[in-house]
Write a protein that holds these residues in place. Sequence first.
Motif, PDB file in Angstrom:
ATOM      1  N   TYR A 300       0.839  -1.196   0.000  1.00 13.44           N
ATOM      2  CA  TYR A 300       0.000   0.000   0.000  1.00 13.44           C
ATOM      3  C   TYR A 300       0.871   1.241   0.000  1.00 13.44           C
ATOM      4  O   TYR A 300       1.901   1.276   0.674  1.00 13.44           O
ATOM      5  CB  TYR A 300      -0.862  -0.053   1.259  1.00 13.44           C
ATOM      6  N   PRO A 308       6.778  10.962  -4.414  1.00 14.86           N
ATOM      7  CA  PRO A 308       6.694   9.508  -4.196  1.00 14.86           C
ATOM      8  C   PRO A 308       7.250   8.709  -5.378  1.00 14.86           C
ATOM      9  O   PRO A 308       7.993   7.741  -5.186  1.00 14.86           O
ATOM     10  CB  PRO A 308       5.189   9.262  -4.014  1.00 14.86           C
ATOM     11  N   SER A 311      10.967   8.827  -5.414  1.00 12.92           N
ATOM     12  CA  SER A 311      11.576   7.949  -4.404  1.00 12.92           C
ATOM     13  C   SER A 311      11.866   6.577  -5.002  1.00 12.92           C
ATOM     14  O   SER A 311      12.949   6.015  -4.820  1.00 12.92           O
ATOM     15  CB  SER A 311      10.635   7.808  -3.201  1.00 12.92           C
TER      16      SER A 311
ATOM     17  N   GLU B 292      10.429  10.438   3.615  1.00 14.82           N
ATOM     18  CA  GLU B 292      10.283  11.839   3.210  1.00 14.82           C
ATOM     19  C   GLU B 292       9.627  11.977   1.833  1.00 14.82           C
ATOM     20  O   GLU B 292       8.663  12.713   1.666  1.00 14.82           O
ATOM     21  CB  GLU B 292      11.656  12.496   3.210  1.00 14.82           C
ATOM     22  N   ALA B 293      10.134  11.266   0.845  1.00 12.24           N
ATOM     23  CA  ALA B 293       9.605  11.411  -0.512  1.00 12.24           C
ATOM     24  C   ALA B 293       8.466  10.423  -0.788  1.00 12.24           C
ATOM     25  O   ALA B 293       7.456  10.777  -1.382  1.00 12.24           O
ATOM     26  CB  ALA B 293      10.714  11.235  -1.546  1.00 12.24           C
ATOM     27  N   ALA B 294       8.619   9.196  -0.356  1.00 14.47           N
ATOM     28  CA  ALA B 294       7.605   8.175  -0.664  1.00 14.47           C
ATOM     29  C   ALA B 294       6.316   8.391   0.115  1.00 14.47           C
ATOM     30  O   ALA B 294       5.268   7.900  -0.268  1.00 14.47           O
ATOM     31  CB  ALA B 294       8.149   6.785  -0.379  1.00 14.47           C
ATOM     32  N   ASP B 295       6.389   9.145   1.224  1.00 19.22           N
ATOM     33  CA  ASP B 295       5.253   9.354   2.107  1.00 19.22           C
ATOM     34  C   ASP B 295       4.913   8.044   2.810  1.00 19.22           C
ATOM     35  O   ASP B 295       5.805   7.297   3.192  1.00 19.22           O
ATOM     36  CB  ASP B 295       4.071   9.924   1.309  1.00 19.22           C
ATOM     37  N   ASP B 296       3.617   7.714   2.948  1.00 18.61           N
ATOM     38  CA  ASP B 296       3.234   6.512   3.693  1.00 18.61           C
ATOM     39  C   ASP B 296       3.246   5.265   2.824  1.00 18.61           C
ATOM     40  O   ASP B 296       2.711   5.252   1.718  1.00 18.61           O
ATOM     41  CB  ASP B 296       1.809   6.674   4.246  1.00 18.61           C
ATOM     42  N   LEU B 297       3.807   4.203   3.364  1.00 17.18           N
ATOM     43  CA  LEU B 297       3.754   2.897   2.720  1.00 17.18           C
ATOM     44  C   LEU B 297       3.276   1.894   3.767  1.00 17.18           C
ATOM     45  O   LEU B 297       3.532   2.058   4.950  1.00 17.18           O
ATOM     46  CB  LEU B 297       5.138   2.455   2.243  1.00 17.18           C
ATOM     47  N   MET B 298       2.581   0.850   3.320  1.00 15.21           N
ATOM     48  CA  MET B 298       2.254  -0.219   4.265  1.00 15.21           C
ATOM     49  C   MET B 298       2.533  -1.566   3.619  1.00 15.21           C
ATOM     50  O   MET B 298       2.278  -1.757   2.428  1.00 15.21           O
ATOM     51  CB  MET B 298       0.815  -0.177   4.723  1.00 15.21           C
TER      52      MET B 298
END
Lengths: 437, 437
Positions: A300, A308, A311, B292-298
């Motif tokens: 996700y 993003p 990255s 920082e660049a990718a933001d949120d990942l899960m």
Amino acid sequence: MTQHNEAPIRVGLLGAGTVGSQTARLLVEQRDELSARTGRPIELVGVACLDPSKVDAPWIDKALLTTDTAGLCQRADIVVELIGGLEPARTFVLTAIEAGASVVTANKALLAKFGPELYQAADERGVDIYFEAAVGGAIPLVRPLRESLVGDRVSSMLGIVNGTTNYILDEMTTKGLDFEVALNDAQAKGYAEADPTGDIEGEDAANKAAIMATLAFHTATSIDDVTVEGITSITADDIAAATAEHKVVKLLAVVENGEAGVSARVYPALIDENHPLASVHGSFNAVFVHAEAADDLMFYGRGAGGAPTASAVVGDIVTEARHIAQGCTGPSIPLYKDLPKAPIDASKAAFAVRFLIRDKPGVLAAIATEFADRGVSINGVNQDLQPTRHDPGYSGELQQLRIVTHQCDELTLRETVKAVCSLDFVTGTPSILRVLD
Amino acid sequence: MTQHNEAPIRVGLLGAGTVGSQTARLLVEQRDELSARTGRPIELVGVACLDPSKVDAPWIDKALLTTDTAGLCQRADIVVELIGGLEPARTFVLTAIEAGASVVTANKALLAKFGPELYQAADERGVDIYFEAAVGGAIPLVRPLRESLVGDRVSSMLGIVNGTTNYILDEMTTKGLDFEVALNDAQAKGYAEADPTGDIEGEDAANKAAIMATLAFHTATSIDDVTVEGITSITADDIAAATAEHKVVKLLAVVENGEAGVSARVYPALIDENHPLASVHGSFNAVFVHAEAADDLMFYGRGAGGAPTASAVVGDIVTEARHIAQGCTGPSIPLYKDLPKAPIDASKAAFAVRFLIRDKPGVLAAIATEFADRGVSINGVNQDLQPTRHDPGYSGELQQLRIVTHQCDELTLRETVKAVCSLDFVTGTPSILRVLD
């Protein structure tokens, strides 16, 4: 730690748009850290663009801007293709490969159409092609498929891989908007492009489905192998009917390796509001992977956006820089399986079909008979739904009849719907949605 | 595709338990596919175990079983350590590295204690150490951190990384069970070990937190740097109070790179029932990464189990086999940042504190004054909760008082709770839970 006194790895960026300028920013701002992590300096040696005067990225040294894209392909160790589209992107990528450069690209359309050709060209020239950002933006999905799951057998992947349609469907759901209104709203806010066709007709998701199927099943799968249905025919009534049943409508990309072969499809589907994909909103993407040993996995994250995506691009650049520093290459894209493509008609699913009818006694019996005659088992019927002004062909006398089936094959379902539509009290175009288990 | 007529890559398995035997199964059953994907045959040359007569895995050739573990370390190209624990695992891994073998391990305790020593030993000897299975079982998490996010800056990771405690908390929530009952139930079903200490006291999660912090922040972080709180003090009343507020209790591993430095912690926390982690059940794990660049990942998947863990182990084996075939190595574990460790007392959080009190007029005012005097702002108070037989020190005269604070630092909170507990109408041991934003 390795010393950094060696020659730098030369990186050439093709494209200085949103992703290109953010990639340049990360390369410039994190130069020291990237060098420490790579063991050798990574140097941006050029940024190719159509008009250097329009590049608005203060961190890019103006002297690096060039319109000589082919020339940059010749003098870089790693060519980063962020132009998008099929041509001239394909030509530049092939130029770079022939010149002995490795390629990093975020170009899903290119890979969905010409991927196997490019993978083979890179393999033969002994260079790498990396494309983490082409599917799922920032989400590490390509690398896990190519490497982490290399000892496993992936049987299916299913996910939300287009943020624009996800945003539009969200808006339709939460605000009860018509498709056209939600689309205009998304365009006004910059979430949909001026020409939104590629997103709303499902083509962008289909490109990603083709790439996923190729990687997951080691079988060349192109955009032309993907069965695509977009969201343009989804109405506010479809959404209202879904909400009434505690479901949401999501545009899914689904790739499967079944008995009949490999299938890759994009379609809007009804999923339960408690399903993890139901809570994937806005521009976020999420992909489920099912593998024999690993079982279920989900990834996700942000599926688009400059930073993003950059990255993921920079992660690929550093990985490739390490390979170059060591004089080796990464894993190739093995397509040795060459599995057959499953015919779309053979696919099985549960369906929700919504008919517009002139109600009178015996209507349900007549429709149910058409389903029964073809062996399509009915799971539920709902005749409470009132048609609204949203329905083409609406008049006060019309009602909606919604039928949810058990699993059946798609060909039979479509034949059944066709038969029902030929009954004289059925009017308009029926809505057909798959229902996710 | 590369020809397969070269010498095979020799793999030695240390350990023939659940994961070891499943790893052997994948290596044997998928030999042809793995060769096709690697470009060179991968051959299982030995399986070291304490008692070959007890190995129950029909796919393992009995002739491969050996008790000479050190000898196997000498004659394999890749040594796969699945023994677990600190010794003799550490000695065997070092033996393998000295002999020039690369190492694949699923041993989180070993890496959390001696990781930096082993990474350095491998680096100096020019071999690789891979450990995807050590954190999150089948979930590709280590590879994305080492490679996909190498061009980004990870600021925090937060997740559910222990399936046993997750199962127990699930059972307590859905069935209203006491901790001891849920634990006994989990043991009877094989979800908890006969000695469950490592799981329920949070040590297993803490091992994973140490590994995550080391990778994410390029700073050696050991199990001794992790502040750990398990779930043994969670009562049915805590769960009931959480449920009443539409929250669930989850055991979290949290690593952060903040102003005060790197912190790694494990604690049970209250999270909103709509938070994606709230729907992670049973043996599944899920980890959020913020970069920082990718933001949120899960990342989500099976955190344990023979086949899922073996999937990750075999992915590492194939990756390493490719490196050996090419005569190169994978990325080292760069620990160049060496950031300071943040003191636990400096960490800020919102807290839910549950006191057991003898109710009389003025109680709330007295308690609220203690909070106010120390500058701890109160977000909510709930005195409706009745104590049950679950509470140690219960008598019919006692009531529960539950206070939820705004963000405050941990040291001040603990001093405040201590002051409240010294009031004469407060009894028993208070329950303190962090509240996730």
